[in-house]
Design a protein around this motif. Structure first.
Motif, PDB file in Angstrom:
ATOM      1  N   SER A   3     -42.367  25.322 -31.070  1.00  0.00           N
ATOM      2  CA  SER A   3     -43.205  24.626 -32.055  1.00  0.00           C
ATOM      3  C   SER A   3     -43.493  25.521 -33.265  1.00  0.00           C
ATOM      4  O   SER A   3     -43.631  25.022 -34.382  1.00  0.00           O
ATOM      5  CB  SER A   3     -44.503  24.142 -31.415  1.00  0.00           C
ATOM      6  OG  SER A   3     -45.242  25.235 -30.898  1.00  0.00           O
TER       7      SER A   3
ATOM      8  N   ARG B  12     -40.353  25.366 -35.669  1.00  0.00           N
ATOM      9  CA  ARG B  12     -39.943  24.051 -36.165  1.00  0.00           C
ATOM     10  C   ARG B  12     -39.648  24.019 -37.667  1.00  0.00           C
ATOM     11  O   ARG B  12     -38.545  23.637 -38.084  1.00  0.00           O
ATOM     12  CB  ARG B  12     -40.995  22.999 -35.844  1.00  0.00           C
ATOM     13  CG  ARG B  12     -40.650  21.617 -36.385  1.00  0.00           C
ATOM     14  CD  ARG B  12     -41.755  20.590 -36.207  1.00  0.00           C
ATOM     15  NE  ARG B  12     -42.003  20.364 -34.804  1.00  0.00           N
ATOM     16  CZ  ARG B  12     -43.187  20.542 -34.209  1.00  0.00           C
ATOM     17  NH1 ARG B  12     -44.224  20.941 -34.911  1.00  0.00           N
ATOM     18  NH2 ARG B  12     -43.340  20.321 -32.931  1.00  0.00           N
TER      19      ARG B  12
ATOM     20  N   PHE C 183     -38.392  20.980 -29.838  1.00  0.00           N
ATOM     21  CA  PHE C 183     -39.475  21.787 -30.410  1.00  0.00           C
ATOM     22  C   PHE C 183     -40.736  21.773 -29.543  1.00  0.00           C
ATOM     23  O   PHE C 183     -41.755  22.308 -29.948  1.00  0.00           O
ATOM     24  CB  PHE C 183     -39.784  21.332 -31.836  1.00  0.00           C
ATOM     25  CG  PHE C 183     -38.667  21.595 -32.789  1.00  0.00           C
ATOM     26  CD1 PHE C 183     -38.333  22.891 -33.149  1.00  0.00           C
ATOM     27  CD2 PHE C 183     -37.918  20.556 -33.297  1.00  0.00           C
ATOM     28  CE1 PHE C 183     -37.292  23.139 -34.019  1.00  0.00           C
ATOM     29  CE2 PHE C 183     -36.875  20.799 -34.176  1.00  0.00           C
ATOM     30  CZ  PHE C 183     -36.557  22.089 -34.540  1.00  0.00           C
ATOM     31  N   GLN C 184     -40.636  21.161 -28.380  1.00  0.00           N
ATOM     32  CA  GLN C 184     -41.749  21.215 -27.433  1.00  0.00           C
ATOM     33  C   GLN C 184     -41.713  22.594 -26.778  1.00  0.00           C
ATOM     34  O   GLN C 184     -40.656  23.126 -26.508  1.00  0.00           O
ATOM     35  CB  GLN C 184     -41.616  20.110 -26.373  1.00  0.00           C
ATOM     36  CG  GLN C 184     -41.567  18.713 -26.944  1.00  0.00           C
ATOM     37  CD  GLN C 184     -42.802  18.372 -27.750  1.00  0.00           C
ATOM     38  OE1 GLN C 184     -43.922  18.685 -27.369  1.00  0.00           O
ATOM     39  NE2 GLN C 184     -42.592  17.746 -28.895  1.00  0.00           N
ATOM     40  N   ASN C 185     -42.859  23.144 -26.499  1.00  0.00           N
ATOM     41  CA  ASN C 185     -42.907  24.463 -25.905  1.00  0.00           C
ATOM     42  C   ASN C 185     -42.257  24.467 -24.537  1.00  0.00           C
ATOM     43  O   ASN C 185     -42.562  23.640 -23.678  1.00  0.00           O
ATOM     44  CB  ASN C 185     -44.340  24.981 -25.833  1.00  0.00           C
ATOM     45  CG  ASN C 185     -44.894  25.259 -27.212  1.00  0.00           C
ATOM     46  OD1 ASN C 185     -44.134  25.413 -28.179  1.00  0.00           O
ATOM     47  ND2 ASN C 185     -46.197  25.319 -27.320  1.00  0.00           N
TER      48      ASN C 185
END
Length: 152
Positions: free
Chosen positions: A97, A100, A147-149
């Protein structure tokens, strides 16, 4: 005291560039990837060199540009596989994230180039000795779930 330190160093100082961080980040990516190849190294270097010509990337830390270059290089090489994992987060100190915005700028730069009148970098990396990474196809968009952790 400052003058003393500078004299001792003979005024031989420099600021860190993305390339300083890129070596370590690429090694980490290759160690934790089953397909460690020169393609990743060359592609990440190519993306980093493209960033040198982009004024809008000056606001990002060199380490962030390097980590974003590795993210994008891994995505280009394997577009269906999540390019980031917890090991890369640990060694780079960046989560997906946090990468991004910079990754998206680099992605646009890779797809559309640094300008029609500046073909030198693309030409350099389109040679056999760089595994033709300058000619690699880049998907038009990066899935937002990348882009999610990461947890793995």
């Amino acid at each position: 005291m400052e003058a003393s330190v500078l004299n001792y160093l003979k005024f031989e100082m420099t600021v860190p560039t993305p390339k300083c961080f890129l070596r370590r980040f690429v090694c980490t990516a290759q160690v934790f990837d089953e397909d460690s190849t020169l393609h990743l190294e060359f592609l990440a270097n190519y993306i980093c060199e493209l960033s040198l010509l982009e004024y809008s990337l000056l606001c990002y830390l060199p380490s962030l540009v390097a980590a974003s270059s590795v993210f994008l290089a891994r995505f280009i090489l394997k577009p269906t596989k999540n390019p980031w994992n917890s090991s890369l987060s640990y060694y780079t100190r960046y989560t997906p994230s946090e990468l991004r915005v910079c990754v998206r700028v680099l992605h646009r730069l890779f797809r559309f180039g640094p300008g029609r009148d500046l073909p030198a970098i693309r030409g350099k990396y389109s040679q056999h000795k760089y595994k033709f990474v300058g000619k690699k196809y880049c998907p038009p968009s990066i899935p937002t779930d990348f882009f999610q952790n990461a947890t793995s």
